[in-house]
Design an enzyme around this catalytic site. Structure first.
Site, PDB file in Angstrom:
ATOM      1  N   SER A 138       0.870  -1.184   0.000  1.00 44.73           N
ATOM      2  CA  SER A 138       0.000   0.000   0.000  1.00 44.73           C
ATOM      3  C   SER A 138       0.902   1.226   0.000  1.00 44.73           C
ATOM      4  O   SER A 138       2.099   1.119   0.311  1.00 44.73           O
ATOM      5  CB  SER A 138      -0.835  -0.022   1.286  1.00 44.73           C
ATOM      6  OG  SER A 138      -1.503   1.201   1.495  1.00 44.73           O
ATOM      7  N   TYR A 151      -1.911  -1.420  10.336  1.00 50.72           N
ATOM      8  CA  TYR A 151      -1.938  -1.514   8.867  1.00 50.72           C
ATOM      9  C   TYR A 151      -0.625  -0.969   8.289  1.00 50.72           C
ATOM     10  O   TYR A 151       0.007  -1.613   7.449  1.00 50.72           O
ATOM     11  CB  TYR A 151      -3.141  -0.725   8.334  1.00 50.72           C
ATOM     12  CG  TYR A 151      -3.403  -0.920   6.862  1.00 50.72           C
ATOM     13  CD1 TYR A 151      -4.065  -2.047   6.396  1.00 50.72           C
ATOM     14  CD2 TYR A 151      -2.992   0.026   5.921  1.00 50.72           C
ATOM     15  CE1 TYR A 151      -4.318  -2.232   5.045  1.00 50.72           C
ATOM     16  CE2 TYR A 151      -3.235  -0.150   4.567  1.00 50.72           C
ATOM     17  CZ  TYR A 151      -3.903  -1.279   4.126  1.00 50.72           C
ATOM     18  OH  TYR A 151      -4.136  -1.462   2.793  1.00 50.72           O
TER      19      TYR A 151
HETATM   20  N1  LIG Z   1      -8.736  -0.576  -1.342  1.00 48.46           N
HETATM   21  C1  LIG Z   1      -7.714   0.221  -1.091  1.00 48.46           C
HETATM   22  O1  LIG Z   1      -7.861   1.449  -1.039  1.00 48.46           O
HETATM   23  C2  LIG Z   1      -6.333  -0.369  -0.870  1.00 48.46           C
HETATM   24  C3  LIG Z   1      -5.235   0.512  -0.869  1.00 48.46           C
HETATM   25  C4  LIG Z   1      -3.961  -0.018  -0.679  1.00 48.46           C
HETATM   26  C5  LIG Z   1      -3.804  -1.383  -0.487  1.00 48.46           C
HETATM   27  N2  LIG Z   1      -4.895  -2.208  -0.476  1.00 48.46           N
HETATM   28  C6  LIG Z   1      -4.671  -3.624  -0.267  1.00 48.46           C
HETATM   29  O2  LIG Z   1      -5.277  -4.355  -1.326  1.00 48.46           O
HETATM   30  C7  LIG Z   1      -5.499  -5.696  -0.892  1.00 48.46           C
HETATM   31  C8  LIG Z   1      -6.883  -6.131  -1.334  1.00 48.46           C
HETATM   32  O3  LIG Z   1      -7.854  -5.399  -0.596  1.00 48.46           O
HETATM   33  P1  LIG Z   1      -9.142  -4.753  -1.282  1.00 48.46           P
HETATM   34  O4  LIG Z   1      -8.998  -3.297  -1.181  1.00 48.46           O
HETATM   35  O5  LIG Z   1      -9.408  -5.382  -2.572  1.00 48.46           O
HETATM   36  O6  LIG Z   1     -10.258  -5.144  -0.173  1.00 48.46           O
HETATM   37  P2  LIG Z   1     -11.492  -6.173  -0.249  1.00 48.46           P
HETATM   38  O7  LIG Z   1     -12.017  -6.243   1.152  1.00 48.46           O
HETATM   39  O8  LIG Z   1     -12.426  -5.778  -1.330  1.00 48.46           O
HETATM   40  O9  LIG Z   1     -10.793  -7.554  -0.642  1.00 48.46           O
HETATM   41  C9  LIG Z   1      -9.949  -8.230   0.263  1.00 48.46           C
HETATM   42  C10 LIG Z   1     -10.242  -9.712   0.180  1.00 48.46           C
HETATM   43  O10 LIG Z   1      -9.390 -10.393   1.125  1.00 48.46           O
HETATM   44  C11 LIG Z   1     -10.164 -11.395   1.751  1.00 48.46           C
HETATM   45  N3  LIG Z   1      -9.587 -11.765   3.045  1.00 48.46           N
HETATM   46  C12 LIG Z   1      -9.628 -11.090   4.212  1.00 48.46           C
HETATM   47  N4  LIG Z   1      -9.035 -11.789   5.184  1.00 48.46           N
HETATM   48  C13 LIG Z   1      -8.604 -12.948   4.606  1.00 48.46           C
HETATM   49  C14 LIG Z   1      -7.919 -14.083   5.097  1.00 48.46           C
HETATM   50  N5  LIG Z   1      -7.579 -14.213   6.393  1.00 48.46           N
HETATM   51  N6  LIG Z   1      -7.619 -15.080   4.225  1.00 48.46           N
HETATM   52  C15 LIG Z   1      -7.992 -14.996   2.916  1.00 48.46           C
HETATM   53  N7  LIG Z   1      -8.655 -13.952   2.411  1.00 48.46           N
HETATM   54  C16 LIG Z   1      -8.956 -12.936   3.244  1.00 48.46           C
HETATM   55  C17 LIG Z   1     -11.544 -10.772   1.889  1.00 48.46           C
HETATM   56  O11 LIG Z   1     -12.558 -11.748   2.109  1.00 48.46           O
HETATM   57  C18 LIG Z   1     -11.684 -10.054   0.563  1.00 48.46           C
HETATM   58  O12 LIG Z   1     -12.286 -10.878  -0.411  1.00 48.46           O
HETATM   59  C19 LIG Z   1      -5.276  -5.691   0.617  1.00 48.46           C
HETATM   60  O13 LIG Z   1      -4.003  -6.243   0.906  1.00 48.46           O
HETATM   61  C20 LIG Z   1      -5.308  -4.225   0.970  1.00 48.46           C
HETATM   62  O14 LIG Z   1      -4.573  -3.937   2.130  1.00 48.46           O
HETATM   63  C21 LIG Z   1      -6.149  -1.731  -0.667  1.00 48.46           C
END
Ligand SMILES: NC(=O)c1ccc[n+]([C@@H]2O[C@H](COP(=O)([O-])OP(=O)(O)OC[C@H]3O[C@@H](n4cnc5c(N)ncnc54)[C@H](O)[C@@H]3O)[C@@H](O)[C@H]2O)c1
Length: 264
Positions: A138, A151
């Site tokens: 991130s 985080y």
């Molecule tokens: N959305 C943002 O703004 C953003 C920004 C920077 C980084 N990220 C990172 O992107 C990645 C994806 O997140 P996203 O934004 O798509 O969120 P999201 O919640 O839409 O998707 C995350 C997925 O991870 C799954 N998950 C959660 N805990 C889990 C576990 N213990 N085992 C297996 N699966 C699990 C959830 O069920 C979900 O389907 C994450 O690592 C997040 O930190 C997101």
């Protein structure tokens, strides 16, 4: 990995958001795609909708991730692209956090990546046709933001692991990328849905409530934009994937303050 068609991609957290978009992008590139997620119903629905394989996996549990790798091998023989993407976002200022708040976020965001590497790296390294690791960090892995201490800590660790791995694998057939997005429109702000019962706080703490209220109002870019950048980085063998160039000034500011401190 210049040629993706016919190869195998594994995407953790693939039932939603960025992971789902990466699954679509890799499927459209002709890859066999396996999505792994802890949330059963969205996993089954997404796998059916995308026409990919879904395997229920808890990345915080090393045995569960090893079982995923075993199923991928049984079905496809190996894996080529590993996206360690599953993640959760918890809020609250550090003075208000419980040990459960820390443990939950670090278990998924940090240990999830470690477990993925532990189970899949041997497969990637054994491939004659190479492989690629994409770790989702991130912008919070490059500069710290208030209200999301665990985080930030988890994502700095993912950046460090990725940088180390890239140094160690330089010259091998396995590439490494680290994805550092700003805000993307996903379900990340509803992460508590996946929090294990044992790691919930007896009473939801007010600090977390305030931080979550703040972040839910943020809006960002579409996950498909991120997925396109991930695809291109894998094909071109690029390490850094920065989806929000306008946020890089925060990294510059941080780096400059470190350098300035050394010359004081
Ligand atoms: N959305 C943002 O703004 C953003 C920004 C920077 C980084 N990220 C990172 O992107 C990645 C994806 O997140 P996203 O934004 O798509 O969120 P999201 O919640 O839409 O998707 C995350 C997925 O991870 C799954 N998950 C959660 N805990 C889990 C576990 N213990 N085992 C297996 N699966 C699990 C959830 O069920 C979900 O389907 C994450 O690592 C997040 O930190 C997101």
């Amino acid at each position: 990995m210049e040629e993706l068609a016919g190869r195998v991609a594994v995407v953790t957290g693939g039932a939603s958001g960025i992971g789902r978009a990466m699954a679509v992008r890799f499927r459209d590139a002709g890859m066999h795609v396996v999505i792994a997620d802890v949330e059963e119903a969205p996993l089954a629905a997404t796998a059916a909708e995308l026409g990919v394989v879904g395997v229920r996996t808890d990345v915080a549990d090393s045995a569960s991730v090893q079982a995923l790798a075993d199923q991928v091998v049984e079905r496809f023989g190996t894996a080529h692209v590993l996206c360690n993407n599953a993640g959760v976002g918890g809020g609250g200022v550090i003075s208000s956090l419980t040990l459960n708040d820390w443990k939950w976020v670090l278990d998924v965001n940090l240990w999830g990546v470690v477990h993925g590497l532990q189970s899949f790296l041997p497969l990637l390294l054994a491939n004659d046709d190479g492989g690629h690791v994409v770790n989702t960090a991130s912008m919070a892995g490059l500069t710290a933001w208030p209200g999301i201490g665990p985080y930030n800590a988890s994502k700095y660790a993912v950046v460090a692991i990725s940088e180390t791995l890239a140094l160690e694998l330089a010259g091998s057939r396995v590439g490494v990328s680290v994805l550092c997005p700003g805000v993307v429109n996903t379900n990340i702000f509803q992460s508590q849905r996946n929090r294990p019962e044992a790691l919930r706080n007896p009473q939801r703490n007010p600090g977390a409530r305030a931080a979550n209220a703040q972040v839910t109002s943020m809006s960002g870019i579409d996950p498909s934009v991120v997925a396109d950048q991930v695809h291109d980085a894998v094909v071109d063998g690029r390490f850094w994937i920065l989806t929000h160039p306008e946020l890089v000034e925060h990294v510059e500011h941080r780096t400059r303050s470190i350098v300035d401190a050394a010359h004081r």
